[in-house]
Design an enzyme around this catalytic site. Structure first.
Site, mmCIF file in Angstrom:
data_model
loop_
_atom_site.group_PDB
_atom_site.id
_atom_site.type_symbol
_atom_site.label_atom_id
_atom_site.label_comp_id
_atom_site.label_asym_id
_atom_site.label_seq_id
_atom_site.Cartn_x
_atom_site.Cartn_y
_atom_site.Cartn_z
ATOM 1 N N LYS A 101 18.132 -9.302 -9.801
ATOM 2 C CA LYS A 101 18.328 -8.604 -11.085
ATOM 3 C C LYS A 101 19.344 -7.495 -10.865
ATOM 4 O O LYS A 101 19.060 -6.516 -10.190
ATOM 5 C CB LYS A 101 16.976 -8.026 -11.530
ATOM 6 C CG LYS A 101 17.056 -7.131 -12.722
ATOM 7 C CD LYS A 101 15.687 -6.807 -13.318
ATOM 8 C CE LYS A 101 14.866 -5.850 -12.501
ATOM 9 N NZ LYS A 101 13.647 -5.391 -13.174
ATOM 10 N N LYS B 84 14.919 -16.766 -15.493
ATOM 11 C CA LYS B 84 14.353 -15.585 -16.148
ATOM 12 C C LYS B 84 15.285 -15.185 -17.283
ATOM 13 O O LYS B 84 16.404 -14.715 -17.047
ATOM 14 C CB LYS B 84 14.236 -14.480 -15.098
ATOM 15 C CG LYS B 84 13.426 -13.279 -15.549
ATOM 16 C CD LYS B 84 11.983 -13.420 -15.145
ATOM 17 C CE LYS B 84 11.122 -12.246 -15.562
ATOM 18 N NZ LYS B 84 11.465 -10.998 -14.902
ATOM 19 N N ASN C 157 2.393 -9.508 -17.275
ATOM 20 C CA ASN C 157 3.471 -8.534 -17.100
ATOM 21 C C ASN C 157 2.899 -7.120 -17.127
ATOM 22 O O ASN C 157 2.204 -6.736 -18.061
ATOM 23 C CB ASN C 157 4.534 -8.693 -18.197
ATOM 24 C CG ASN C 157 5.838 -8.021 -17.779
ATOM 25 O OD1 ASN C 157 5.845 -7.210 -16.841
ATOM 26 N ND2 ASN C 157 6.923 -8.345 -18.445
ATOM 27 N N GLU D 190 3.382 -9.553 -12.513
ATOM 28 C CA GLU D 190 4.823 -9.315 -12.634
ATOM 29 C C GLU D 190 5.155 -7.837 -12.854
ATOM 30 O O GLU D 190 4.522 -7.200 -13.696
ATOM 31 C CB GLU D 190 5.396 -10.066 -13.845
ATOM 32 C CG GLU D 190 5.165 -11.534 -13.902
ATOM 33 C CD GLU D 190 5.561 -12.062 -15.278
ATOM 34 O OE1 GLU D 190 6.541 -11.604 -15.866
ATOM 35 O OE2 GLU D 190 4.840 -12.937 -15.777
ATOM 36 N N SER D 191 6.112 -7.357 -12.117
ATOM 37 C CA SER D 191 6.727 -6.032 -12.317
ATOM 38 C C SER D 191 5.887 -4.850 -11.816
ATOM 39 O O SER D 191 4.660 -4.889 -11.845
ATOM 40 C CB SER D 191 7.028 -5.752 -13.790
ATOM 41 O OG SER D 191 7.728 -6.796 -14.336
ATOM 42 N N GLU E 297 4.191 -15.865 -19.797
ATOM 43 C CA GLU E 297 3.938 -14.442 -19.569
ATOM 44 C C GLU E 297 3.096 -13.830 -20.684
ATOM 45 O O GLU E 297 3.426 -13.938 -21.853
ATOM 46 C CB GLU E 297 5.274 -13.719 -19.481
ATOM 47 C CG GLU E 297 5.154 -12.235 -19.301
ATOM 48 C CD GLU E 297 6.519 -11.592 -19.200
ATOM 49 O OE1 GLU E 297 7.267 -11.934 -18.268
ATOM 50 O OE2 GLU E 297 6.839 -10.755 -20.049
ATOM 51 N N GLU F 100 13.106 -11.264 -6.961
ATOM 52 C CA GLU F 100 13.989 -11.398 -8.132
ATOM 53 C C GLU F 100 15.398 -10.865 -7.889
ATOM 54 O O GLU F 100 15.571 -9.789 -7.319
ATOM 55 C CB GLU F 100 13.354 -10.650 -9.302
ATOM 56 C CG GLU F 100 14.110 -10.835 -10.601
ATOM 57 C CD GLU F 100 13.196 -10.619 -11.784
ATOM 58 O OE1 GLU F 100 12.525 -11.567 -12.199
ATOM 59 O OE2 GLU F 100 13.143 -9.477 -12.276
#
Ligand SMILES: O=C(O)c1ccccc1NCC(=O)[C@H](O)[C@H](O)COP(=O)(O)O
Length: 499
Positions: A59, A120, A189, A219-220, A169, A57
């Site tokens: 970001k 995103k 997530n 995710e994350s 998500e 990603e």
């Protein structure tokens, strides 16, 4: 504390209204219509087929961390992600909270990014889907917790009409009914979007509640290759990682290092079954044929006294064809075999032939291995897999492998013979009982087409692969493809029966 997700979504609706006033939806759609014929690469296919499954990603900031990389360029970092093993790229396009912009996707595409790109943002209106399509996105993120089920279904249909996929998500089990909307990819997530606390346990918890044939992304909060291996085991195909890369000085290089660690771990855990290394290749056509068998490592011998020596000029030609021929599902590692060569010589070869690893087949000591690793890192900016070969006759030779536990990534146990390697004879595998070190090892030395059954009977907790060489040759350096293919198939059949 005010729930930050609510704040973002409230603002997002106002922002979209403002944008609509500046550029009415019908005008935006007219622009989109002009490009609708062009296709965008599929995120789902990339995740299902790629080696790493990493969605890297871009970001620059986040509400919880503030600026992570204010100076980060969209024409630079996403392309570096592509070069360093990402399967797809995610680009934050929200401006106020994440320092992003739609133009970041356009810039990334302009710089040469051909991987699938995830838009995103906090999509609450179909207007944003047109924007996503216009800037070159392949897929959009829809967040179940900010959309009603019906609203989510209709946004999903519009995305599909525009030729984009949807990553839906979820955050908890209360949102599982959204899965019936048939998104292309389902994300879990690990970050609570209200509080921003991350916990990867969330993915493990929800994994079994999602359909087994669904393409799944965690995710994350992922910051280690170990976590990826565990997530794969519970069925995840993709792994969205942002902060861990963006906070590094060079995000692309950090991804490369991460991917390399992941590859090494995959070998250690024998996640891919018993790995097969074919050693002593010298001929371009023969290399391509061996690659087509789906082997894991190719060994090239840079020791001049070997009948399997490959000259630098020949190796250049092999490497050029190797890079072009490579497809993501057939990607053996290129291993250079050296016997007591100087560190400088090895580093030059690693850089010139883009070697993934080296096998040290002489009397190299721990100090030499450490100097080699740091020299490769400073010259090539990456790590390599170091395999230390040991010639075995007795249990004491096996024990010597323990010395390399902190310097090598893997050992290779070969037969002690007249030649340094490639003798074509077995040693007594039972002496390997004496090995209780932590490094995985490759079993080598005279393995032939008639060894399949014995190999599958032989077990050791650290056995990671086997090495095939002179007993599969038509002449030194030229492998017998039919013989290799029959042997590899036999191993697979026997192994499946065993499981
Ligand atoms: O194969 C060679 O000629 C060779 C020469 C010098 C150093 C290493 C060499 N081979 C490296 C290997 O890993 C071989 O595959 C290993 O010795 C086993 O070979 P074989 O006994 O022929 O199966």
């Amino acid at each position: 504390m005010k729930d930050i997700l609510n704040e973002i979504v409230e603002y997002k609706r106002i922002e979209v209204d403002r944008m609509k006033a500046l550029r009415p939806q019908r005008l935006l759609y007219a622009d989109v219509e002009r490009i609708l014929d062009g296709e965008v690469p599929s995120l789902k296919t990339a995740l299902m087929q790629s080696d790493t499954g990493i969605i890297a990603e871009f970001k620059r900031r986040s509400p919880s961390k503030g600026w992570i990389k204010e100076e980060g360029l969209a024409c630079d970092i996403p392309l570096e992600y592509q070069r360093n093993g990402a399967s797809a790229v995610s680009i934050l396009t929200d401006g106020k909270f994440f320092g992003g912009d739609d133009s970041f996707i356009t810039e990334a595409r302009g710089s040469g990014v051909t991987l699938p790109v995830l838009y995103k943002n906090f999509v609450v209106d179909e207007y944003q889907l047109f924007q996503a399509r216009l800037c070159g996105a392949s897929a959009v993120l829809l967040i179940a917790s900010v959309l009603g089920r019906k609203e989510c279904g209709s946004l999903l249909s519009v995305a599909h009409e525009l030729g984009m996929e949807v990553l839906l998500e979820l955050h908890d089990e209360h949102e599982l009914d959204y899965v019936d909307l048939m998104p292309d990819v389902c994300g879990v997530n690990n970050r609570n979007l209200g509080t921003f606390v991350t916990d990867v346990e969330n993915s493990f918890r929800l994994a079994s509640m999602l359909p087994s044939d669904m393409c799944k992304v965690s995710e994350s909060g992922i910051s280690s290759p170990d976590t990826i291996l565990s997530l794969r085991q519970v069925g995840f195909n993709g792994f969205l990682i942002g902060e861990c890369f963006m906070k590094a000085e060079n995000p692309g290089r950090e991804l490369g290092r991460f991917v390399h660690e992941l590859e090494k771990l995959s070998y250690k855990s024998s996640e891919r079954g018993l790995n097969i290394k074919v050693c002593g290749l010298t001929d371009l056509g023969n290399v391509l044929d061996v690659m087509s068998l789906g082997v894991d490592m190719l060994g090239f011998i840079f020791y001049k006294d070997s009948p399997r020596y490959v000259s630098p000029e020949r190796m250049d030609i092999i490497c050029m064809a190797f890079d072009q021929a490579i497809s993501s599902d057939v990607k053996p590692l290129k291993i250079g075999v050296f016997v007591d060569s100087a560190v400088d010589e090895i580093v030059t070869a690693v850089a010139r032939f883009r070697l993934d690893g080296v096998q040290l087949h002489g009397h190299e000591d721990v100090g030499m291995l450490d100097s080699l690793r740091s020299a490769v890192s400073s010259v090539c900016g990456r790590d390599i897999t170091i395999i230390k070969a040991l010639c075995i006759t007795s249990r004491a030779d096996v024990k010597a492998g323990m010395d390399y536990c902190d310097s090598a990534d893997m050992l290779l146990f070969d037969t002690r013979g007249k030649a340094v390697g490639g003798n074509g004879i077995h040693f007594d595998w039972s002496v390997l009982e004496a090995y209780d070190g932590k490094l995985p090892f490759i079993l080598s030395g005279g393995i032939g087409h008639d060894d399949a059954k014995d190999l599958l009977r032989f077990s050791h907790p650290r056995l990671a692969g086997i090495d095939l060489n002179s007993r599969f040759e038509t002449s030194p350096g030229i492998k017998n493809i039919g013989m290799l293919s029959r042997f590899i198939n036999e191993m697979r059949v026997l192994r499946n029966k065993q499981q």
